[in-house]
Scaffold this motif. Structure first.
Motif, mmCIF file in Angstrom:
data_model
loop_
_atom_site.group_PDB
_atom_site.id
_atom_site.type_symbol
_atom_site.label_atom_id
_atom_site.label_comp_id
_atom_site.label_asym_id
_atom_site.label_seq_id
_atom_site.Cartn_x
_atom_site.Cartn_y
_atom_site.Cartn_z
ATOM 1 N N SER A 188 0.846 -1.199 0.000
ATOM 2 C CA SER A 188 0.000 0.000 0.000
ATOM 3 C C SER A 188 0.882 1.249 0.000
ATOM 4 O O SER A 188 2.063 1.203 0.376
ATOM 5 N N ALA A 189 0.282 2.363 -0.404
ATOM 6 C CA ALA A 189 1.013 3.641 -0.428
ATOM 7 C C ALA A 189 1.503 4.002 0.972
ATOM 8 O O ALA A 189 2.638 4.465 1.143
ATOM 9 N N ALA A 190 0.683 3.751 1.979
ATOM 10 C CA ALA A 190 1.073 4.079 3.361
ATOM 11 C C ALA A 190 2.248 3.211 3.813
ATOM 12 O O ALA A 190 3.172 3.692 4.481
ATOM 13 N N CYS A 191 2.230 1.950 3.434
ATOM 14 C CA CYS A 191 3.322 1.044 3.787
ATOM 15 C C CYS A 191 4.613 1.489 3.101
ATOM 16 O O CYS A 191 5.680 1.528 3.722
ATOM 17 N N LYS A 192 4.513 1.825 1.811
ATOM 18 C CA LYS A 192 5.694 2.282 1.072
ATOM 19 C C LYS A 192 6.288 3.532 1.712
ATOM 20 O O LYS A 192 7.512 3.668 1.835
ATOM 21 N N GLU A 193 5.418 4.424 2.119
ATOM 22 C CA GLU A 193 5.875 5.667 2.752
ATOM 23 C C GLU A 193 6.606 5.363 4.065
ATOM 24 O O GLU A 193 7.664 5.921 4.352
ATOM 25 N N GLN A 194 6.045 4.466 4.847
ATOM 26 C CA GLN A 194 6.666 4.076 6.119
ATOM 27 C C GLN A 194 8.027 3.427 5.872
ATOM 28 O O GLN A 194 8.999 3.716 6.563
ATOM 29 N N LEU A 195 8.102 2.528 4.879
ATOM 30 C CA LEU A 195 9.366 1.871 4.543
ATOM 31 C C LEU A 195 10.425 2.886 4.119
ATOM 32 O O LEU A 195 11.576 2.821 4.551
ATOM 33 N N ALA A 196 10.032 3.808 3.260
ATOM 34 C CA ALA A 196 10.977 4.824 2.773
ATOM 35 C C ALA A 196 11.546 5.638 3.929
ATOM 36 O O ALA A 196 12.730 6.002 3.920
ATOM 37 N N GLY A 197 10.711 5.887 4.936
ATOM 38 C CA GLY A 197 11.167 6.646 6.101
ATOM 39 C C GLY A 197 12.197 5.897 6.929
ATOM 40 O O GLY A 197 13.005 6.514 7.633
ATOM 41 N N HIS A 198 12.172 4.568 6.865
ATOM 42 C CA HIS A 198 13.080 3.754 7.680
ATOM 43 C C HIS A 198 14.287 3.213 6.919
ATOM 44 O O HIS A 198 15.289 2.849 7.524
ATOM 45 N N ALA A 199 14.181 3.127 5.605
ATOM 46 C CA ALA A 199 15.250 2.514 4.815
ATOM 47 C C ALA A 199 16.413 3.486 4.604
ATOM 48 O O ALA A 199 16.239 4.700 4.630
ATOM 49 N N THR A 200 17.594 2.905 4.375
ATOM 50 C CA THR A 200 18.790 3.698 4.094
ATOM 51 C C THR A 200 19.359 3.256 2.751
ATOM 52 O O THR A 200 19.524 2.061 2.510
ATOM 53 N N LEU A 201 19.662 4.213 1.891
ATOM 54 C CA LEU A 201 20.262 3.926 0.593
ATOM 55 C C LEU A 201 21.778 3.988 0.744
ATOM 56 O O LEU A 201 22.316 4.978 1.242
ATOM 57 N N LEU A 202 22.459 2.903 0.343
ATOM 58 C CA LEU A 202 23.904 2.798 0.535
ATOM 59 C C LEU A 202 24.629 2.560 -0.793
ATOM 60 O O LEU A 202 24.538 1.470 -1.348
ATOM 61 N N PRO A 203 25.362 3.543 -1.302
ATOM 62 C CA PRO A 203 26.265 3.264 -2.425
ATOM 63 C C PRO A 203 27.603 2.800 -1.830
ATOM 64 O O PRO A 203 28.219 3.524 -1.044
ATOM 65 N N LEU A 204 28.019 1.582 -2.149
ATOM 66 C CA LEU A 204 29.231 1.013 -1.544
ATOM 67 C C LEU A 204 30.143 0.430 -2.619
ATOM 68 O O LEU A 204 29.687 0.013 -3.677
ATOM 69 N N HIS A 205 31.430 0.361 -2.291
ATOM 70 C CA HIS A 205 32.423 -0.118 -3.250
ATOM 71 C C HIS A 205 32.631 -1.628 -3.181
ATOM 72 O O HIS A 205 32.421 -2.254 -2.131
ATOM 73 N N LYS A 206 33.101 -2.149 -4.298
ATOM 74 C CA LYS A 206 33.497 -3.552 -4.396
ATOM 75 C C LYS A 206 34.445 -3.888 -3.247
ATOM 76 O O LYS A 206 35.250 -3.070 -2.833
#
Length: 194
Positions: free
Chosen positions: A19-37
């Motif tokens: 659901s849109a509400a679930c996606k919004e909640q997830l986005a608030g808790h998730a962290t985007l990580l660009p990491l190297h090999k």
């Protein structure tokens, strides 16, 4: 780089609708990580309380036993990876998780997964699907180790991952298949057979 929202839409489209509400909640808790090999997400003996969705790149879980590096699991774009034992039992990890390429990962902590699962049954359903798919993949690996010849194991992994040899070192593939690098080389190049 994709936004967290776009990545969560991708997860929702791939595994189970959210659901849109679930996606919004997830986005608030998730962290985007660009990491190297070669980054180690988890080391043996550490407590691992996160799972990672691979947006770009690939990773492997492996053990070190008696000086041997034994690959246990590979994960690629659109898949999750975590130290399953540590994540679910809250004990130290028995293995390492290493990035085999530069990666973009979406990190979700156990606490946030539990919180969002408690609030949204659609997310709880998605988690169940991810866990079930992981269990089925690991069961297939166990059957392969027990019943397949070296050639069948290699052909099976190529059927699932046709480009794996371009992305994963042959030493890691051989250890994952439970065969020697020499055996893998013979299988890959029939002219080397004696």
């Amino acid at each position: 780089m994709m936004t967290k929202e776009a990545i969560i839409d991708q997860i929702s489209d791939t595994y189970a609708p959210l659901s849109a509400a679930c996606k919004e909640q997830l986005a608030g808790h998730a962290t985007l990580l660009p990491l190297h090999k070669n980054t180690l997400l988890v080391k043996e003996g550490e407590y691992a309380d996160s799972t990672y969705y691979i947006v770009k790149g690939c990773a492997r879980a492996y053990y070190l036993r008696e000086g041997k590096d034994i690959s246990d699991w590979f994960a690629f774009e659109g898949e999750f990876i975590s130290s399953i034992v540590s994540f679910f039992t809250q004990r130290p990890s028995p293995h390492y998780i290493e990035l085999l390429e530069d990666c973009i990962l979406l990190e979700l902590s156990r606490d946030h997964i539990e919180k969002v699962s408690g609030q949204f049954h659609d997310f709880e359903h998605l988690v169940r699907i991810v866990v079930t798919q992981t269990m089925l993949r690991l069961q297939e690996k166990i059957s392969s180790l027990q019943f397949y010849t070296a050639r069948q194991k290699y052909e099976n992994i190529l059927a699932i991952r046709p480009n794996i040899t371009q992305r994963v070192a042959l030493t890691h593939i051989a250890s994952y298949l439970g065969i020697s690098l020499e055996t893998l080389s013979r299988i890959r190049n029939p002219r080397n057979r004696i």
